[in-house]
Design a protein around this motif. Sequence first.
Motif, PDB file in Angstrom:
ATOM      1  N   ALA A 157      -5.304   3.901   0.695  1.00 43.51           N
ATOM      2  CA  ALA A 157      -4.023   3.654   0.384  1.00 43.51           C
ATOM      3  C   ALA A 157      -3.792   2.356  -1.313  1.00 43.51           C
ATOM      4  O   ALA A 157      -2.189   2.493  -0.987  1.00 43.51           O
TER       5      ALA A 157
ATOM      6  N   SER B 249       0.847  -0.918  -0.057  1.00 39.54           N
ATOM      7  CA  SER B 249       0.080   0.307  -0.195  1.00 39.54           C
ATOM      8  C   SER B 249       0.967   1.635  -0.177  1.00 39.54           C
ATOM      9  O   SER B 249       0.230   2.500  -0.585  1.00 39.54           O
TER      10      SER B 249
ATOM     11  N   LEU C  90      -9.763  -1.427   5.930  1.00 35.20           N
ATOM     12  CA  LEU C  90      -8.821   0.264   6.580  1.00 35.20           C
ATOM     13  C   LEU C  90      -8.507   0.812   5.465  1.00 35.20           C
ATOM     14  O   LEU C  90      -8.210   1.833   5.488  1.00 35.20           O
ATOM     15  N   LEU C  91      -6.853  -0.328   5.044  1.00 38.46           N
ATOM     16  CA  LEU C  91      -6.431   0.588   4.009  1.00 38.46           C
ATOM     17  C   LEU C  91      -7.252   0.896   2.531  1.00 38.46           C
ATOM     18  O   LEU C  91      -6.760   1.430   2.385  1.00 38.46           O
ATOM     19  N   GLN C  92      -8.530   0.203   3.193  1.00 44.50           N
ATOM     20  CA  GLN C  92      -8.769   0.621   1.133  1.00 44.50           C
ATOM     21  C   GLN C  92      -9.423   2.525   1.831  1.00 44.50           C
ATOM     22  O   GLN C  92     -10.088   3.379   0.963  1.00 44.50           O
ATOM     23  N   ALA C  93     -10.234   1.888   3.070  1.00 46.81           N
ATOM     24  CA  ALA C  93     -10.974   3.119   3.460  1.00 46.81           C
ATOM     25  C   ALA C  93      -9.655   4.772   3.613  1.00 46.81           C
ATOM     26  O   ALA C  93     -10.021   5.493   3.587  1.00 46.81           O
ATOM     27  N   LEU C  94      -8.876   4.156   3.808  1.00 49.34           N
ATOM     28  CA  LEU C  94      -7.542   4.743   3.661  1.00 49.34           C
ATOM     29  C   LEU C  94      -7.223   5.760   2.448  1.00 49.34           C
ATOM     30  O   LEU C  94      -6.387   6.499   2.103  1.00 49.34           O
TER      31      LEU C  94
END
Length: 502
Positions: A496, A61, A490-494
Motif C-alpha cells: 500500500a 497509504s 501489514l501495509l508493507q505486505a499489502l
Amino acid sequence: MSRADAGAPPVRRHFTEEQQRNRRLSRRFSVIALPAVLLAGIPLCIVASPIIFALVLVGASAWDLVAPLEPSQWAGLGRVAHALPELWNLIRGRPADVPWAALALLLVAPGMIVMLVAWPFVRHLSRVAGAGAILRLIPSREPGPGLAERQLRNVVGEMAVAAGVPVPAVRIIESEAVNVVAIGLTTADATILASEGFLRTLTRDERQAMVGHLIASVGNGDLEIAAVVLSIVETWALLATLLESVVYPEKRALVRDFARASARSVTGKVTPDEARAVVNRLIAGEPPDPMTVAENFQPHNLGGVLVGLFVLIPVLATIGLASIAARQAASLFTVIGFGPWIAAMWRSRRRLADATAVQLSRNPTALAAAVARMAESDVEIVEAWPVYFLFPAWVPISGANAERARGAAEIVGMRLDPEPRLEELARLGGVVDGGRPALTMRERLRRDLGSPSEVAKALGWGVVAVALVALLLAGTAALTTWLLGLLWSLLQALGAGPPPPS
C-alpha cells in the motif's frame, strides 16, 4: 519559641489588611486555570495519538495509490511510527535517532487541542445551565413560616444590603446536618441554602456571622471563581469520559449528549434543561459500571463470537487498557499537579470571606463560635459532595467517604481546617472558649501532616500508586508501539505504500 510565648495573645490584624492580602493571593493563583486544562489533556494522547497516527498512516497509504508520496514523506512517517522504540533504545544506552519534535507533537498536541476546544464549550454550557445545575444536585424547599426560617430571610437581606449586593434567594435543605452554602454563577443569581440542622443548632448571632461569610464570598466574586474551578473539574470529567467512552456505552452516550448540546449552543438553541442534564453528569463524575460491557455484548451466533474474539477483546486489551492508564494518569495529575494550586487559591478566598464577614457583622467572636460549633457537628450533606468546596465547613476526606468524594473532591485541600481558621479569627478579634493559644511550628506540622508513621505510610502508598501508573503507561506504550509496527508491516505486505524503513 517557648511555650509561654506560644500562649501569648495572637498578633491582631485589621480585617482590611487580611482582605488585601488574600485578594493578592487569589489574583496570583487565578492564572493557572488555562494551563490546568491544557496539561490535563496530555493523558488523552495515550489513547488519541495512536488512533490518530494509525488513521493518518492508512490515509497516506490510500493516497499513495493515487498520487505516490515522496520517500522523504514516508521516512518522516516511519520515524514517528518507530519513535518509541528509538526512545527505548536511548534509555537503554544504545544508539538511537529520536525524532523529538514528532514525538512531542504526537504525545502532547492532540490531547491539549481537545481540551482547549472543549473547555469553552463546558464553560458556556455551565452558564446556560445556571445555578439550577447545582440546585438540582441538592434537594431543597422554600422557607416556611417558622421563626428561624423567617429570621434567616431577614439576616440574608441585612447582610446583602451591608455588602451592597443583590439579596440572594433563600432555600432550606431538609437535613439534620449543620451546614449552609451560597451557590450560583454571579452575584445576580446567588442562592443561600441552609439546612434545618443549621437553623436549630446555631444561635442567631452565629447564624448571622456565617451568613455574613457567605454574603462576603458572593460580594468578593467567589461564585465566579467557583464557576471557573467547576468548569476545570467538569473538563477533567469530560477527559475521563472521552477515555472511558471506548469501553463503556453510558460514557459514549454522555459524549454524544455533550457534542449535541455544544453544537446547539453555537446557534443559541440549547435550552437550560439540556445544558443541566449534561453539566450535572459531568459534575457528579459517576464512575462507569464495568458490567455494562459484558451485559451489552451477548453473541447469539458464530458471527457475534468472531466479533468478540477479533474486535471486542483486542479493543479492550489495547484501547481499553490505554484508557485506564490515561484515566489514572489524569487522576494523579489532578492530585499532584495543579490540584494543590487550585486548593491554595480557594483557601485564600475562604479566608478573605472570613475577613469580610468580620467587616459586615462586626462580630468576629460569633463567627469563631459558629466555626467551632460546626467543627463539632455533622456537616455532611451527601448529595453535595460534588460541590463540597462551596460549603464553609466540611468533613475531612477519608477512606470512609472516599467513594462519595468525586469531582472536585479529588482536589485535596480545598477545605479550611477549623483550628488554623480559628487562629486567624483570633487575630481578627474573635474569642472562643476563653481564647486559644497559638501552636508551635512542630505542633502545627504534626496537626496538619499527622504522625511520622502516618506521613511515611502516605508517602509509601503515593510511591506505589505512581509506580503502578508508570508501569501501566509503559505497558500501554509498548503495546501501542507493537500495534503500530504491526500496522506498518501489514501495509508493507499489502504493497500500500510505505517502503521498508532505512
